[in-house]
Design an enzyme around this catalytic site. Structure first.
Site, PDB file in Angstrom:
ATOM      1  N   HIS A  34      36.528  16.017  82.440  1.00 20.55           N
ATOM      2  CA  HIS A  34      36.974  15.486  81.144  1.00 20.55           C
ATOM      3  C   HIS A  34      36.919  16.596  80.097  1.00 20.55           C
ATOM      4  CE1 HIS A  34      32.619  14.920  80.782  1.00 20.55           C
ATOM      5  NE2 HIS A  34      32.733  14.622  79.501  1.00 20.55           N
ATOM      6  N   HIS A  47      35.404  17.180  77.176  1.00 17.92           N
ATOM      7  CA  HIS A  47      34.295  17.548  76.282  1.00 17.92           C
ATOM      8  C   HIS A  47      33.927  19.027  76.447  1.00 17.92           C
ATOM      9  CE1 HIS A  47      32.795  13.134  75.657  1.00 17.92           C
ATOM     10  NE2 HIS A  47      33.764  13.459  74.830  1.00 17.92           N
ATOM     11  N   ASP A  89      31.265  20.681  76.528  1.00 15.87           N
ATOM     12  CA  ASP A  89      30.186  21.043  77.458  1.00 15.87           C
ATOM     13  C   ASP A  89      30.622  20.881  78.925  1.00 15.87           C
ATOM     14  OD1 ASP A  89      30.071  18.190  76.935  1.00 15.87           O
ATOM     15  OD2 ASP A  89      28.178  18.150  78.043  1.00 15.87           O
ATOM     16  N   HIS A  90      31.931  20.668  79.142  1.00  9.40           N
ATOM     17  CA  HIS A  90      32.477  20.590  80.509  1.00  9.40           C
ATOM     18  C   HIS A  90      33.620  21.580  80.732  1.00  9.40           C
ATOM     19  CE1 HIS A  90      30.156  16.926  81.558  1.00  9.40           C
ATOM     20  NE2 HIS A  90      30.060  16.932  80.245  1.00  9.40           N
ATOM     21  N   HIS A 136      34.061   6.917  79.306  1.00 10.78           N
ATOM     22  CA  HIS A 136      33.345   7.949  78.542  1.00 10.78           C
ATOM     23  C   HIS A 136      34.381   8.715  77.713  1.00 10.78           C
ATOM     24  CE1 HIS A 136      30.352  10.992  77.589  1.00 10.78           C
ATOM     25  NE2 HIS A 136      31.160  11.926  78.042  1.00 10.78           N
ATOM     26  N   ASP A 145      30.475  12.866  83.466  1.00 11.97           N
ATOM     27  CA  ASP A 145      29.613  12.055  82.597  1.00 11.97           C
ATOM     28  C   ASP A 145      29.883  10.565  82.774  1.00 11.97           C
ATOM     29  OD1 ASP A 145      28.601  14.407  81.620  1.00 11.97           O
ATOM     30  OD2 ASP A 145      29.433  14.195  79.604  1.00 11.97           O
ATOM     31  N   HIS A 195      24.591  16.016  83.919  1.00 15.28           N
ATOM     32  CA  HIS A 195      23.447  16.167  83.001  1.00 15.28           C
ATOM     33  C   HIS A 195      22.140  15.722  83.644  1.00 15.28           C
ATOM     34  CE1 HIS A 195      25.675  17.008  79.223  1.00 15.28           C
ATOM     35  NE2 HIS A 195      26.611  16.229  79.741  1.00 15.28           N
TER      36      HIS A 195
HETATM   37 FE    FE Z   1      28.673  16.101  79.009  1.00 13.24          FE
HETATM   38 ZN    ZN Z   2      31.032  14.150  78.115  1.00 14.39          ZN
END
Ligand code: FE
Ligand code: ZN
Length: 242
Positions: free
Chosen positions: A56, A58, A60-61, A114, A133, A171
């Site tokens: 996805h 985001h 942090d990905h 998400h 996530d 995570h």
């Molecule tokens: Fe994340």
């Molecule tokens: Zn995420």
């Protein structure tokens, strides 16, 4: 299992997964939050990154996408529905599409909620699923761009995978999820035992991911919700839990 999978802890609590196929020599990074620790981890093992798979959009990905591609010339695959937000994708995929590491296949599952285009990569021959996530140990992703109904459907689809399927989450949220989960299911003895185990592991700094479908079906309240309304109650309860 044909492939080898390594865990790279980055940022506060992200796990980037590095997967190597010794037959073809291919190496895939799943959800590189950052570039340098991932490139270092590959180099330490003598692996050259050939692909990135994103779940996805985001940051942090996908934060490491551009720099890893610049360093390696790898190709980047991600959700068609989020191509506009990611920007670095070479290939866009959706439900039922196949991606490969060498001769080993992953099937794309669309698991929106998400984020609206979130996907998972299921590798039946390896008994592995990369869920980003969407599913966590004793938890699930927050509903930023979707509904409880959608996430309930996702939990059902993941529950339908074989119990022995190893679940690679993005995570380390396990301890805080466990603290909430035991309040949601106070009579679940398997969950109580897992909570105690996770407290012990985290005190020692030991990672608690990956998990498995079977373990989550026994101990994750979100995977055990009776219906979408029950799921929504659980999600609302977790959202405000401290
Ligand atoms: Fe994340
Ligand atoms: Zn995420």
């Amino acid at each position: 299992m044909t492939v080898e999978i390594a865990r790279i802890p980055v940022l506060d609590d992200n796990y980037v997964w590095l997967m190597h196929d010794g037959v073809s020599g291919e190496t895939v990074v799943i959800d590189p939050a950052v570039a340098e620790p991932v490139l270092d981890a590959a180099a330490e093992r003598g692996w050259t990154i050939t692909q990135i798979w994103n779940t996805h959009w985001h940051p942090d990905h996908v934060g490491g996408n551009a720099a890893i591609k610049a360093a390696t010339g790898c190709t980047i695959t991600g959700p068609a529905a989020e191509a506009d937000k990611i920007g670095t994708l070479d290939r866009t995929v959706g439900e039922g599409d196949r991606v490969h590491i060498g001769g080993v296949e992953a099937v794309v599952m669309e698991v929106p909620a998400h984020t609206s285009g979130h996907i998972a990569y299921h590798m039946p021959s390896e008994s592995v699923v990369f869920v980003g996530d969407t599913l966590f140990a004793m938890g699930c992703g927050r509903l930023f761009e979707g509904t409880a109904e959608q996430m309930f459907t996702n939990m059902g689809r993941l529950s339908a995978l074989p119990d022995a399927t190893t679940v690679y989450c993005a995570h380390e949220y396990t301890l805080s999820n466990a603290r909430w989960a035991v309040t949601a299911e106070p009579d679940n003895t398997a969950l109580a035992a897992r909570h105690a185990e996770v407290v012990r592991l985290r005190e020692q700094g030991v990672p608690t991911v990956p998990t498995s479908i079977g373990v989550e079906k026994a101990t994750n309240p979100f995977m055990r919700a009776r219906d979408a309304a029950h799921f929504a109650e659980l999600r609302a309860s977790k959202d405000v839990f401290r």
